[in-house]
Design an enzyme around this catalytic site. Sequence first.
Site, PDB file in Angstrom:
ATOM      1  N   ARG A  62      12.752   3.619  -0.301  1.00 34.62           N
ATOM      2  CA  ARG A  62      11.392   3.675  -0.874  1.00 34.62           C
ATOM      3  C   ARG A  62      11.459   4.008  -2.362  1.00 34.62           C
ATOM      4  O   ARG A  62      12.334   4.761  -2.787  1.00 34.62           O
ATOM      5  CB  ARG A  62      10.562   4.765  -0.191  1.00 34.62           C
ATOM      6  CG  ARG A  62       9.986   4.367   1.119  1.00 34.62           C
ATOM      7  CD  ARG A  62       9.190   5.518   1.699  1.00 34.62           C
ATOM      8  NE  ARG A  62       7.929   5.736   1.028  1.00 34.62           N
ATOM      9  CZ  ARG A  62       7.419   6.938   0.744  1.00 34.62           C
ATOM     10  NH1 ARG A  62       8.074   8.026   1.025  1.00 34.62           N
ATOM     11  NH2 ARG A  62       6.247   7.016   0.158  1.00 34.62           N
ATOM     12  N   CYS A 101       6.129  -5.225   0.359  1.00 30.05           N
ATOM     13  CA  CYS A 101       6.277  -3.883  -0.227  1.00 30.05           C
ATOM     14  C   CYS A 101       6.165  -2.790   0.848  1.00 30.05           C
ATOM     15  O   CYS A 101       7.096  -2.638   1.626  1.00 30.05           O
ATOM     16  CB  CYS A 101       5.302  -3.682  -1.372  1.00 30.05           C
ATOM     17  SG  CYS A 101       5.838  -2.374  -2.475  1.00 30.05           S
ATOM     18  N   GLU A 143       0.755 -11.582  -3.023  1.00 28.81           N
ATOM     19  CA  GLU A 143      -0.701 -11.606  -2.828  1.00 28.81           C
ATOM     20  C   GLU A 143      -1.459 -11.220  -4.093  1.00 28.81           C
ATOM     21  O   GLU A 143      -2.672 -11.388  -4.161  1.00 28.81           O
ATOM     22  CB  GLU A 143      -1.098 -10.690  -1.655  1.00 28.81           C
ATOM     23  CG  GLU A 143      -0.960  -9.192  -1.879  1.00 28.81           C
ATOM     24  CD  GLU A 143       0.453  -8.641  -1.677  1.00 28.81           C
ATOM     25  OE1 GLU A 143       1.416  -9.432  -1.637  1.00 28.81           O
ATOM     26  OE2 GLU A 143       0.591  -7.401  -1.595  1.00 28.81           O
ATOM     27  N   HIS A 147       4.853  -8.334  -4.433  1.00 31.87           N
ATOM     28  CA  HIS A 147       3.489  -8.611  -3.949  1.00 31.87           C
ATOM     29  C   HIS A 147       3.013 -10.013  -4.336  1.00 31.87           C
ATOM     30  O   HIS A 147       2.235 -10.142  -5.294  1.00 31.87           O
ATOM     31  CB  HIS A 147       2.510  -7.634  -4.594  1.00 31.87           C
ATOM     32  CG  HIS A 147       2.672  -6.213  -4.205  1.00 31.87           C
ATOM     33  ND1 HIS A 147       2.063  -5.669  -3.105  1.00 31.87           N
ATOM     34  CD2 HIS A 147       3.358  -5.207  -4.795  1.00 31.87           C
ATOM     35  CE1 HIS A 147       2.364  -4.391  -3.030  1.00 31.87           C
ATOM     36  NE2 HIS A 147       3.151  -4.083  -4.034  1.00 31.87           N
ATOM     37  N   GLY A 180       0.856  -1.185   0.000  1.00 34.67           N
ATOM     38  CA  GLY A 180       0.000   0.000   0.000  1.00 34.67           C
ATOM     39  C   GLY A 180       0.883   1.223   0.000  1.00 34.67           C
ATOM     40  O   GLY A 180       1.734   1.351  -0.877  1.00 34.67           O
ATOM     41  N   GLU A 181       0.719   2.056   0.985  1.00 39.31           N
ATOM     42  CA  GLU A 181       1.532   3.278   1.082  1.00 39.31           C
ATOM     43  C   GLU A 181       2.044   3.373   2.520  1.00 39.31           C
ATOM     44  O   GLU A 181       1.265   3.582   3.452  1.00 39.31           O
ATOM     45  CB  GLU A 181       0.658   4.470   0.687  1.00 39.31           C
ATOM     46  CG  GLU A 181       1.351   5.799   0.813  1.00 39.31           C
ATOM     47  CD  GLU A 181       2.718   5.818   0.156  1.00 39.31           C
ATOM     48  OE1 GLU A 181       2.818   5.529  -1.047  1.00 39.31           O
ATOM     49  OE2 GLU A 181       3.700   6.110   0.864  1.00 39.31           O
ATOM     50  N   SER A 182       3.366   3.218   2.665  1.00 37.33           N
ATOM     51  CA  SER A 182       3.923   3.113   4.015  1.00 37.33           C
ATOM     52  C   SER A 182       3.708   4.389   4.835  1.00 37.33           C
ATOM     53  O   SER A 182       3.541   4.315   6.058  1.00 37.33           O
ATOM     54  CB  SER A 182       5.409   2.760   3.953  1.00 37.33           C
ATOM     55  OG  SER A 182       6.112   3.709   3.187  1.00 37.33           O
ATOM     56  N   ILE A 198       5.492  -2.903  -7.502  1.00 38.65           N
ATOM     57  CA  ILE A 198       4.719  -1.663  -7.721  1.00 38.65           C
ATOM     58  C   ILE A 198       5.318  -0.571  -6.827  1.00 38.65           C
ATOM     59  O   ILE A 198       5.198  -0.641  -5.599  1.00 38.65           O
ATOM     60  CB  ILE A 198       3.232  -1.866  -7.379  1.00 38.65           C
ATOM     61  CG1 ILE A 198       2.645  -3.027  -8.185  1.00 38.65           C
ATOM     62  CG2 ILE A 198       2.448  -0.569  -7.628  1.00 38.65           C
ATOM     63  CD1 ILE A 198       1.255  -3.458  -7.742  1.00 38.65           C
ATOM     64  N   ARG A 199       5.984   0.411  -7.461  1.00 35.89           N
ATOM     65  CA  ARG A 199       6.681   1.459  -6.681  1.00 35.89           C
ATOM     66  C   ARG A 199       7.375   0.833  -5.461  1.00 35.89           C
ATOM     67  O   ARG A 199       7.193   1.268  -4.315  1.00 35.89           O
ATOM     68  CB  ARG A 199       5.718   2.566  -6.258  1.00 35.89           C
ATOM     69  CG  ARG A 199       5.244   3.383  -7.460  1.00 35.89           C
ATOM     70  CD  ARG A 199       4.284   4.491  -7.095  1.00 35.89           C
ATOM     71  NE  ARG A 199       4.906   5.539  -6.292  1.00 35.89           N
ATOM     72  CZ  ARG A 199       5.767   6.442  -6.750  1.00 35.89           C
ATOM     73  NH1 ARG A 199       6.157   6.430  -8.001  1.00 35.89           N
ATOM     74  NH2 ARG A 199       6.254   7.363  -5.956  1.00 35.89           N
TER      75      ARG A 199
HETATM   76  N1  GLN Z   1       5.856   3.130  -2.511  1.00 34.36           N
HETATM   77  C1  GLN Z   1       5.048   2.608  -1.455  1.00 34.36           C
HETATM   78  C2  GLN Z   1       5.488   3.116  -0.091  1.00 34.36           C
HETATM   79  O1  GLN Z   1       6.359   3.873   0.058  1.00 34.36           O
HETATM   80  C3  GLN Z   1       5.025   1.092  -1.446  1.00 34.36           C
HETATM   81  C4  GLN Z   1       4.314   0.591  -2.674  1.00 34.36           C
HETATM   82  C5  GLN Z   1       3.593  -0.701  -2.490  1.00 34.36           C
HETATM   83  O2  GLN Z   1       3.345  -1.185  -1.388  1.00 34.36           O
HETATM   84  N2  GLN Z   1       3.180  -1.244  -3.608  1.00 34.36           N
HETATM   85  O3  GLN Z   1       4.922   2.741   0.860  1.00 34.36           O
END
Ligand code: GLN
Length: 199
Positions: free
Chosen positions: A107, A78, A177, A175, A46-48, A134-135
């Site tokens: 990151r 991630c 999942e 990921h 997700g987004e940390s 993903i990112r």
């Molecule tokens: N770029 C996201 C972060 O800094 C991580 C991306 C992801 O979980 N797919 O949290």
Amino acid sequence: MNIGVLALQGDVREHLTALAESDVLARPIRRPEELADVEALVIPGGESTAISNLAVSFGLLDPIRKRIADGMPVYGSCAGMIMLASAILDGRPDQESFHGIDMTVRRNAFGRQVDSFEGDVTIDDIGDFHAVFIRAPWVEEIGDDVRVLGRVKDGPGAGRIVAVRQGNLLATAFHPELTGDLRVHRYFVEMVRQAADAQ
Ligand code: GLN
């Protein structure tokens, strides 16, 4: 077996599904009381920065740190890997982590050109794994107690560390999942089983 998925933000449902397909009925965790009921935790992608903010406001930061210090098995994918790191590069200054694994992660390490990509990783104990990034972060430094489980085989970031384990803690920059390949989740379930047997 009681496994929780930290359900503050991110791909919670996908982890719940992957665990269900690995024959574990996992439950979403949003409150400290719910954390107390589980023996292991998954931190989703997700987004940390969002997960960090929400963990603070839901009063989960310190309880999770404490459970980790007490040996609770945790798997982070991630953003979940970032949340497990002891140090974060290119994070937000106020970003917190659970300080689980003795490692420095960067990151969004693979850069703008390659926001998302698929690549192959050879994972120790598991084998060749087709991974979705993903990112994603990568791991730049590890402490002596951290075992490298996998590196990017070729393409962007070839050779970079993207799967690690330290004791009961497991993290991947990718990921599993999202791909229907259950081997990483099954590996974690086996870690949880062994941790329970060792008690
Ligand atoms: N770029 C996201 C972060 O800094 C991580 C991306 C992801 O979980 N797919 O949290």
